[in-house]
Design an enzyme around this catalytic site. Structure first.
Site, mmCIF file in Angstrom:
data_model
loop_
_atom_site.group_PDB
_atom_site.id
_atom_site.type_symbol
_atom_site.label_atom_id
_atom_site.label_comp_id
_atom_site.label_asym_id
_atom_site.label_seq_id
_atom_site.Cartn_x
_atom_site.Cartn_y
_atom_site.Cartn_z
ATOM 1 N N THR A 1 0.808 -1.231 0.000
ATOM 2 C CA THR A 1 0.000 0.000 0.000
ATOM 3 C C THR A 1 0.837 1.275 0.000
ATOM 4 O OG1 THR A 1 -0.155 -0.028 2.421
ATOM 5 C CG2 THR A 1 -1.924 -1.141 1.194
ATOM 6 N N TRP A 2 2.118 1.184 -0.295
ATOM 7 C CA TRP A 2 2.989 2.358 -0.352
ATOM 8 C C TRP A 2 2.439 3.352 -1.383
ATOM 9 C CZ3 TRP A 2 6.261 5.573 1.529
ATOM 10 C CH2 TRP A 2 7.193 6.264 0.755
ATOM 11 N N ASP B 1 -0.221 -5.263 3.682
ATOM 12 C CA ASP B 1 0.943 -4.638 4.298
ATOM 13 C C ASP B 1 0.837 -3.124 4.201
ATOM 14 O OD1 ASP B 1 4.076 -5.096 5.046
ATOM 15 O OD2 ASP B 1 3.848 -3.371 3.729
ATOM 16 N N HIS C 1 10.046 -0.433 11.366
ATOM 17 C CA HIS C 1 10.184 -0.172 9.930
ATOM 18 C C HIS C 1 11.633 -0.236 9.447
ATOM 19 C CE1 HIS C 1 7.775 1.927 6.524
ATOM 20 N NE2 HIS C 1 8.649 1.093 6.049
ATOM 21 N N TYR D 1 3.297 5.531 5.527
ATOM 22 C CA TYR D 1 2.701 5.664 4.202
ATOM 23 C C TYR D 1 1.634 6.751 4.211
ATOM 24 C CZ TYR D 1 4.850 1.054 3.423
ATOM 25 O OH TYR D 1 5.722 -0.018 3.325
#
Length: 280
Positions: free
Chosen positions: A18-19, A47, A111, A52
């Site tokens: 979903t970036w 994910d 992250h 994001y």
């Protein structure tokens, strides 16, 4: 759809990345449709991350899953390294859960490496797990030495996954990290299977084009099928439209032959020595 079982979890080997999603109102309906299409066609892994769009991707995912059976989904999010203390983890998680419209995560990842003591970060994650707010925890952008340090702190069997850059042109993790994680029962999640996260496309060499032409598929479908060839990697491409999602789903069912894989190895060389960990 191919599925892999990790610590008792049956996960679709193709997940939903979903970036850069959820950031433009004009694309929202199209992106929602893409996510829902994937989820309705066998994908159960999503994910995302607080990074994001500063939570906008999480809000998009929350909208996409709001009418679904939460128990059938495996929801992953990540927290910033500067939120690595136990108290900041808890705040970050609460905000992520609110945006996602759920009361727990299936997997929560640091992250990338933090300056905060890793043992304290692990303690925070273990506390969140004990409280039932996360079911599993792990890391992202960790190399082999980092993973060895992590397991030395947390113990064998505690770390669920590590998520790193992996595609046909960025294969450095194959030399030592992938074998090490397999030996220690730690899942590997590969992000950016098309290397699109940094705006640098994977060069289309002769073998890749020939296989795509002979199979009647796109070069991107071959790239994606390649990441899933061993059954060890959970890959998370982003698809912002139903057409792109449909193509990704078809790639999940594409099995490359030994001859095709050998041809790709000649054009996209596997690592013969330790490589610096690459990230986007």
């Amino acid at each position: 759809m191919k599925y892999i079982t990790i610590k008792g979890e049956k996960l679709s080997q193709l997940g939903l990345g979903t970036w850069n999603m959820g950031e433009k109102a004009a694309k929202r309906a199209t992106e929602l449709a893409a996510l829902r299409y994937g989820l309705s066609h066998g994908v159960n892994v999503i994910d995302t991350a607080e990074m994001y769009g500063e939570g906008q991707a999480e809000s998009l995912v929350g909208e996409a899953i709001k009418d679904l059976d939460r128990s059938q989904l495996f929801l992953i999010s990540k927290f910033y390294p500067w939120h690595a203390s136990p108290q900041d983890q808890k705040k970050s998680l609460a905000a992520s859960l609110k945006r996602l419209g759920t009361d727990y995560l299936d997997l929560y990842l640091l992250h990338w490496k933090s300056g905060y003591p890793l043992a304290e970060t692990v303690k925070g994650l273990q506390d969140l797990q004990a409280a039932g707010l996360i079911r599993h925890w792990g890391v992202s952008n960790f190399d082999t030495a980092d993973m060895q340090e992590l397991v030395a702190i947390a113990g064998e069997g505690a770390v669920f996954a590590n998520e790193d850059l992996y595609n046909i042109d960025k294969r450095g993790v194959e030399y030592d990290l992938l074998p090490w994680q397999k030996q220690h029962g730690i899942a590997f999640i590969g992000y950016s299977p098309f290397n699109s996260g940094n705006g640098q496309s994977i060069p289309v060499k002769a073998s890749l084009k020939q296989i795509a032409d002979e199979r009647g598929v796109s070069v991107h479908q071959v790239m994606l099928a390649w990441t899933m060839r061993t059954g060890q990697v959970l890959t998370i491409p982003k698809a912002g439209s139903v057409d792109h999602m449909r193509a990704n789903l078809a790639a999940a069912d594409l099995i490359l032959t030994a001859g095709e894989l050998a041809a790709l190895d000649r054009d996209y060389l596997p690592p013969k020595s330790k490589q610096p960990l690459e990230s986007i």
